[in-house]
Structures are given as structure tokens and as C-alpha cells.
Motif scaffolding. Structure first.
Motif, PDB file in Angstrom:
ATOM      1  N   ASP A 157      -4.584  -0.113  10.347  1.00  0.00           N
ATOM      2  CA  ASP A 157      -3.926  -1.425  10.382  1.00  0.00           C
ATOM      3  C   ASP A 157      -2.489  -1.328   9.890  1.00  0.00           C
ATOM      4  O   ASP A 157      -1.553  -1.825  10.526  1.00  0.00           O
ATOM      5  N   VAL A 158      -2.336  -0.701   8.724  1.00  0.00           N
ATOM      6  CA  VAL A 158      -1.006  -0.619   8.109  1.00  0.00           C
ATOM      7  C   VAL A 158      -0.054   0.186   8.997  1.00  0.00           C
ATOM      8  O   VAL A 158       1.112  -0.179   9.160  1.00  0.00           O
ATOM      9  N   LEU A 159      -0.540   1.257   9.587  1.00  0.00           N
ATOM     10  CA  LEU A 159       0.302   2.030  10.511  1.00  0.00           C
ATOM     11  C   LEU A 159       0.715   1.186  11.701  1.00  0.00           C
ATOM     12  O   LEU A 159       1.862   1.242  12.154  1.00  0.00           O
ATOM     13  N   GLU A 160      -0.219   0.410  12.215  1.00  0.00           N
ATOM     14  CA  GLU A 160       0.110  -0.438  13.366  1.00  0.00           C
ATOM     15  C   GLU A 160       1.167  -1.471  12.997  1.00  0.00           C
ATOM     16  O   GLU A 160       2.094  -1.735  13.761  1.00  0.00           O
ATOM     17  N   TYR A 161       1.039  -2.052  11.812  1.00  0.00           N
ATOM     18  CA  TYR A 161       2.030  -3.028  11.368  1.00  0.00           C
ATOM     19  C   TYR A 161       3.392  -2.381  11.119  1.00  0.00           C
ATOM     20  O   TYR A 161       4.429  -3.047  11.176  1.00  0.00           O
ATOM     21  N   ALA A 162       3.381  -1.077  10.839  1.00  0.00           N
ATOM     22  CA  ALA A 162       4.636  -0.362  10.583  1.00  0.00           C
ATOM     23  C   ALA A 162       5.300   0.122  11.864  1.00  0.00           C
ATOM     24  O   ALA A 162       6.434   0.616  11.830  1.00  0.00           O
ATOM     25  N   ALA A 163       4.618  -0.027  12.992  1.00  0.00           N
ATOM     26  CA  ALA A 163       5.087   0.584  14.234  1.00  0.00           C
ATOM     27  C   ALA A 163       6.435   0.048  14.708  1.00  0.00           C
ATOM     28  O   ALA A 163       7.195   0.757  15.370  1.00  0.00           O
ATOM     29  N   ASP A 164       6.756  -1.205  14.367  1.00  0.00           N
ATOM     30  CA  ASP A 164       8.028  -1.771  14.833  1.00  0.00           C
ATOM     31  C   ASP A 164       9.146  -1.590  13.808  1.00  0.00           C
ATOM     32  O   ASP A 164      10.208  -2.219  13.907  1.00  0.00           O
TER      33      ASP A 164
END
Length: 211
Positions: A157-164
Motif C-alpha cells: 500500500d505504502v509503495l503504491e501511495y509513493a508511486a507518484d
């Protein structure tokens, strides 16, 4: 002398748990239009979802994956204790192989993205109520080909939120986590993926289909 007409088939009792009020209300309205579905209540948190499931003993619980005080899979496990006859369907914008594998291991019967149409969702609710598994076919295929992710669901989740390229404080707000917890998850994910930084970790995880 008149005789009473036979009763119609029993309605399927449904509860909805989603912290996005607009989406939850829209789902409730759409499902209520189905003649055989009875939306018995709505909740926005794990705690309220537990109380609702205990009170209503529904046939099907439609659960969001990410909630302010926990996640839908944890709630599904609690519902299994509070209302054993209830079957759970996860409806999420975070449809990833890791979550699907965890859901299946817990006995969750339905797992669909929020892009699912109203008709598809209604059919899925009926199928899940009947004990049949309903999984998004694209996610199922991705899960088969992705292999086992080393990331925990929260790390993903955290990686996905960091993707942008979001800042730590933005990620924390999106994930409903403390900033220090976000840093710990990012650090752990980078180490597991042997990435030099979080951007490289995102790229690796996306290439493998883990986010």
C-alpha cells in the motif's frame, strides 16, 4: 373463504462497509434497486462494521479493503466470528495479487475492483450468498503469474501511495498511518526488494505485479 398467497423468496440481507461516503451511498442505492436484495445498513469503519454485522447477521457483507481503523480482510475475519453464516465480498480500488491471496486464504468468496458495474456487483452478491467464489478474472490471471510477493499488504500500500512521488506526510494521510510508520514500511520494502530508494522499489514491485 380466501387463502393467503404463498410468501415470496426471502430477500438477501446485505451490509456495506466503506469509508468513502459517496461511493457507499451509491452502492446502497444501486443494490436496493434489486428486488431480491435488502441493504440492511452501512458503516464506515471496522468497529462500526463489526457492530452492524453482529446486529444484522447479514447474508453478505460487501467490504472495502482500506478502512480508517483497519482493513477489510481483518474485518472479514471478525465477521466470521460474529456472524458465521455471513459471506464476505471485498470491493476495492486496491486489487492486487497479495491481497487476493490473503483473502482466499481467509475464506473470502468475492474479490472485485470498484470499477465493477452495478449489474455485475448484484450478480456477485447473489453468487457469494450461494457459496460460490467470484474473483475478478484479470486479477486472478495476474495473481497466477506474479509469484509470491515478499511485501506485506501494508508495505505494498505504502509503495503504491509513493508511486507518484508523494511526500511522507501525504502518504501518511492517504494510508491513515503515522509518518514514522510510513518511513518504516518504505525502508522495509526497499530492503526486501534490494532497491536503492523508494522509486526503484516502486518500479520493481510494479514490474513484478506486486502493486
Amino acid at each position: 373463504m380466501t387463502t393467503a398467497s404463498p410468501a415470496g423468496p426471502a430477500l438477501l440481507r446485505v451490509i456495506l462497509v466503506d469509508d468513502e461516503n459517496l461511493i457507499r451511498s451509491a452502492l446502497a442505492t444501486m443494490l436496493s434497486l434489486e428486488a431480491d436484495l435488502d441493504v440492511r445498513g452501512e458503516a464506515a469503519t471496522v468497529a462500526d462494521g463489526e457492530r452492524l454485522a453482529r446486529a444484522e447477521q447479514p447474508d453478505v457483507a460487501v467490504l472495502d479493503l482500506q478502512l480508517p481503523d483497519g482493513d477489510g480482510l481483518g474485518l472479514a475475519a471478525r465477521i466470521a466470528e460474529l456472524s458465521p453464516a455471513t459471506r464476505c465480498l471485498i470491493l476495492t480500488s486496491h486489487a492486487r495479487p497479495g491481497y487476493l491471496k490473503r483473502a482466499l486464504a481467509q475464506g473470502v468468496l468475492g474479490f472485485l475492483p470498484k470499477t465493477t458495474s452495478a449489474d455485475q456487483l448484484a450478480r456477485a452478491v447473489r453468487s457469494v450468498a450461494a457459496g460460490r467464489r467470484v474473483i475478478d478474472p484479470e486479477l486472478a490471471a495476474e495473481t497466477i503469474s506474479s509469484g509470491d510477493s515478499p511485501l506485506t499488504p501494508r508495505e505494498a500500500d505504502v509503495l503504491e501511495y509513493a508511486a507518484d512521488g508523494a511526500a511522507i506526510e501525504q502518504i501518511a494521510r492517504r494510508a491513515h498511518l503515522a509518518e514514522g510508520t510510513v518511513r518504516n514500511y518504505l525502508s522495509s520494502a526497499q530492503a526486501k526488494l534490494q532497491a536503492a530508494n523508494r522509486h526503484e522499489a516502486v518500479a520493481i514491485a510494479r514490474r513484478q505485479g506486486w502493486i
